[in-house]
Enzyme design. Structure first.
Site, short mmCIF file in Angstrom:
data_model
loop_
_atom_site.label_atom_id
_atom_site.label_comp_id
_atom_site.label_asym_id
_atom_site.label_seq_id
_atom_site.Cartn_x
_atom_site.Cartn_y
_atom_site.Cartn_z
N SER A 78 -8.78 7.05 2.13
CA SER A 78 -7.55 6.39 2.58
C SER A 78 -6.51 7.32 3.18
O SER A 78 -5.63 6.87 3.89
CB SER A 78 -6.93 5.59 1.44
N LYS B 49 -0.98 8.37 -1.46
CA LYS B 49 -0.50 7.59 -0.30
C LYS B 49 0.71 8.28 0.32
O LYS B 49 1.24 9.23 -0.23
CB LYS B 49 -0.10 6.16 -0.72
#
Length: 183
Positions: A35, A74
């Protein structure tokens, strides 16, 4: 015997200092999944710095809201009270376009591969969450690999509470060939 006690005391003091650094200053993190590619690759290890405020575009390890036994890594996009939207592969914060320079190479590669869809699909915070702005003490996060990232765009993840943020990823330490500051 004195030397033995001095050695034991020295090792105890060292252990105590290292433990305090680990708890309050820095922590190792391991990247799992794709990710955050290409910023962070699957299997890389980094050091997260725990002191200071969280800023827009910081890369953060966090306790997953959808599974507290997991940690995600993230990028912070929306801060408390921000309005967040994406239109035609352009990020808008509080109605103003904001550059995401860390995505430039990825966007070029995406287009060269022949994709006709944007790297990041269009959305508004209101459409995703029902909120006009990011709530107090919460953050809106996205992975750099927008096509595969499970992030704040998904209801099961949603906004990230401040207390779920472990720190700010600052330096890649493993593998040694990849040693670098996190961009």
């Amino acid at each position: 015997m004195k030397t033995f006690f001095k050695d034991v005391l020295w090792f105890f003091a060292l252990f105590l200092v290292l433990t305090m650094v680990r708890i309050y200053v820095a922590a190792p993190i391991k990247v799992q999944g794709e990710s955050m590619m290409p910023t962070l690759e699957d299997g890389e290890k980094a050091i997260a710095y725990k002191l200071g405020d969280v800023h827009r575009f910081d890369v953060i390890p966090l306790v997953a809201t959808d599974d507290p036994s997991l940690n995600y890594v993230k990028r912070v996009i929306g801060l408390p009270s921000d309005s967040v939207a994406y239109k035609d592969d352009q990020l808008y914060i509080n109605g103003e376009p904001l550059a995401e320079d860390y995505l430039n190479d990825t966007k070029i590669k995406w287009q060269q591969e022949g994709h006709t869809t944007p790297l990041t699909d269009d959305f508004t915070l209101k459409e995703l969450t029902g909120h006009d702005t990011v709530p107090p003490n919460m953050y809106f996060v996205l992975g750099d690999n927008r096509q595969v990232s499970k992030d704040s765009r998904f209801e099961e993840v949603g906004f990230i509470p401040k207390e779920n943020i472990i720190g700010k990823a600052k330096m890649i330490i493993w593998p040694p060939s990849e040693w670098a500051l996190v961009k």
